[in-house]
Design a protein around this motif. Structure first.
Motif, PDB file in Angstrom:
ATOM      1  N   UNK A  31       0.850  -1.183   0.000  1.00  0.00           N
ATOM      2  CA  UNK A  31       0.000   0.000   0.000  1.00  0.00           C
ATOM      3  C   UNK A  31       0.890   1.238   0.000  1.00  0.00           C
ATOM      4  N   UNK A  33       0.756   5.578   0.872  1.00  0.00           N
ATOM      5  CA  UNK A  33      -0.003   6.685   1.430  1.00  0.00           C
ATOM      6  C   UNK A  33       0.649   8.013   1.046  1.00  0.00           C
ATOM      7  N   UNK A  35       0.910  11.994   2.508  1.00  0.00           N
ATOM      8  CA  UNK A  35       0.698  12.878   3.640  1.00  0.00           C
ATOM      9  C   UNK A  35       1.078  14.301   3.243  1.00  0.00           C
ATOM     10  N   UNK A  45      -2.455  12.531   7.024  1.00  0.00           N
ATOM     11  CA  UNK A  45      -2.797  11.651   5.909  1.00  0.00           C
ATOM     12  C   UNK A  45      -3.775  12.309   4.939  1.00  0.00           C
ATOM     13  N   UNK A  88       4.469  14.213   1.274  1.00  0.00           N
ATOM     14  CA  UNK A  88       5.277  13.024   1.534  1.00  0.00           C
ATOM     15  C   UNK A  88       4.538  11.773   1.098  1.00  0.00           C
ATOM     16  N   UNK A  95       4.329  -6.908   4.771  1.00  0.00           N
ATOM     17  CA  UNK A  95       3.770  -7.172   6.093  1.00  0.00           C
ATOM     18  C   UNK A  95       2.891  -6.028   6.560  1.00  0.00           C
ATOM     19  N   UNK A  96       3.090  -4.876   5.954  1.00  0.00           N
ATOM     20  CA  UNK A  96       2.202  -3.752   6.223  1.00  0.00           C
ATOM     21  C   UNK A  96       2.544  -2.898   7.409  1.00  0.00           C
ATOM     22  N   UNK A  97       3.409  -3.376   8.287  1.00  0.00           N
ATOM     23  CA  UNK A  97       3.637  -2.613   9.499  1.00  0.00           C
ATOM     24  C   UNK A  97       4.624  -1.472   9.336  1.00  0.00           C
ATOM     25  N   UNK A  98       5.721  -1.736   8.632  1.00  0.00           N
ATOM     26  CA  UNK A  98       6.773  -0.735   8.525  1.00  0.00           C
ATOM     27  C   UNK A  98       6.451   0.246   7.415  1.00  0.00           C
ATOM     28  N   UNK A  99       6.406   1.528   7.764  1.00  0.00           N
ATOM     29  CA  UNK A  99       6.068   2.575   6.799  1.00  0.00           C
ATOM     30  C   UNK A  99       7.295   3.429   6.554  1.00  0.00           C
ATOM     31  N   UNK A 100       7.764   3.438   5.290  1.00  0.00           N
ATOM     32  CA  UNK A 100       8.951   4.192   4.907  1.00  0.00           C
ATOM     33  C   UNK A 100       8.545   5.397   4.085  1.00  0.00           C
ATOM     34  N   UNK A 101       9.097   6.562   4.436  1.00  0.00           N
ATOM     35  CA  UNK A 101       8.731   7.798   3.779  1.00  0.00           C
ATOM     36  C   UNK A 101       9.736   8.194   2.698  1.00  0.00           C
TER      37      UNK A 101
END
Lengths: 111, 113
Positions: A31, A33, A35, A45, A88, A95-101
């Motif tokens: 996914x 996103x 921001x 968001x 951003x 896994x969906x947990x770690x979000x890298x910008x």
């Protein structure tokens, strides 16, 4: 570590003009996103896209997720001074947990 | 409902001093993230927790940095000893579900002289 590259780094336009910001990676994201951050505040968001080829519209903002889920774009129609800010993109691993910008695109809309 | 609360908002300290940043996530959120933001490096993920357990701390710069989450409503990020290159805005963020919205605090601006 997945790397997200945003372009351009800085964009200055006149009120009423259109603009597009790009977010690219060599990796596939489950996914993505977008921001927006204003000075002195944390990012907020705007949208989440999860399906390859997906297009979402939020008033004058149009978000697209690439078919291969490696890239995304944000298009603003008829920009207004209130659209000024740091945009951003952020990608989530499988896994969906770690979000890298990404590094961000600083947009300035002049009245 | 209150958002993510961080303290202090601003901290100025001298090199070598210990710095502790605090975060209260939104009630009911299961994941907590610590990010650091600078002009040069952007928004970097330092560490994140799921259900109070540290999952990935690969972004923590070095042993001088440590983070804890003793319960679901509190987390700390500690730097000991601090160095000028640690100067940045540190953000805490929480999330209820994945890939849900990340809610950020207002940040703690750290200046190390």
């Amino acid at each position: 570590t997945q790397l997200l590259e945003q372009s351009p780094q800085f964009l200055s336009i006149q009120e009423g003009e259109n603009l597009t910001v790009y977010c690219n990676s060599s990796s596939v994201f489950s996914s993505l996103q977008w921001y927006r951050q204003e000075p002195g505040e944390g990012p907020v968001l705007l949208v989440t896209v999860v399906t390859g080829g997906e297009v979402k519209k939020l008033k004058r903002l149009t978000f697209q997720f690439g078919d291969a889920r490696k890239d995304s774009s944000l298009h603003i129609t008829a920009a207004q001074p209130g659209d000024t800010g740091l945009y951003l993109c952020a990608g989530a691993e499988a896994a969906g947990n770690k979000l890298t910008f990404g590094g961000g695109t600083r947009v300035l809309v002049k009245p | 409902d209150a958002g993510v609360i961080q303290s202090p908002r601003h901290e100025v300290t001298e090199m070598g001093q210990e710095v502790t940043l605090r975060c209260k996530p939104i009630s009911g959120h299961n994941s907590l993230f610590w990010y650091r933001q600078t002009m040069m490096r952007g928004l970097e993920l330092l560490i994140y927790f799921n259900n109070n357990v540290p999952i990935d701390d690969s972004g923590m710069p070095e042993d001088r940095f440590s983070a804890k989450m003793p319960n679901a409503s509190f987390s700390t990020l500690k730097i000991q000893p601090s160095e000028p290159r640690d100067s940045a805005v540190y953000f805490c963020a929480s999330r209820k579900t994945s890939p849900g919205e990340l809610f950020f605090g207002e940040g703690s601006r750290l200046t190390v002289l």
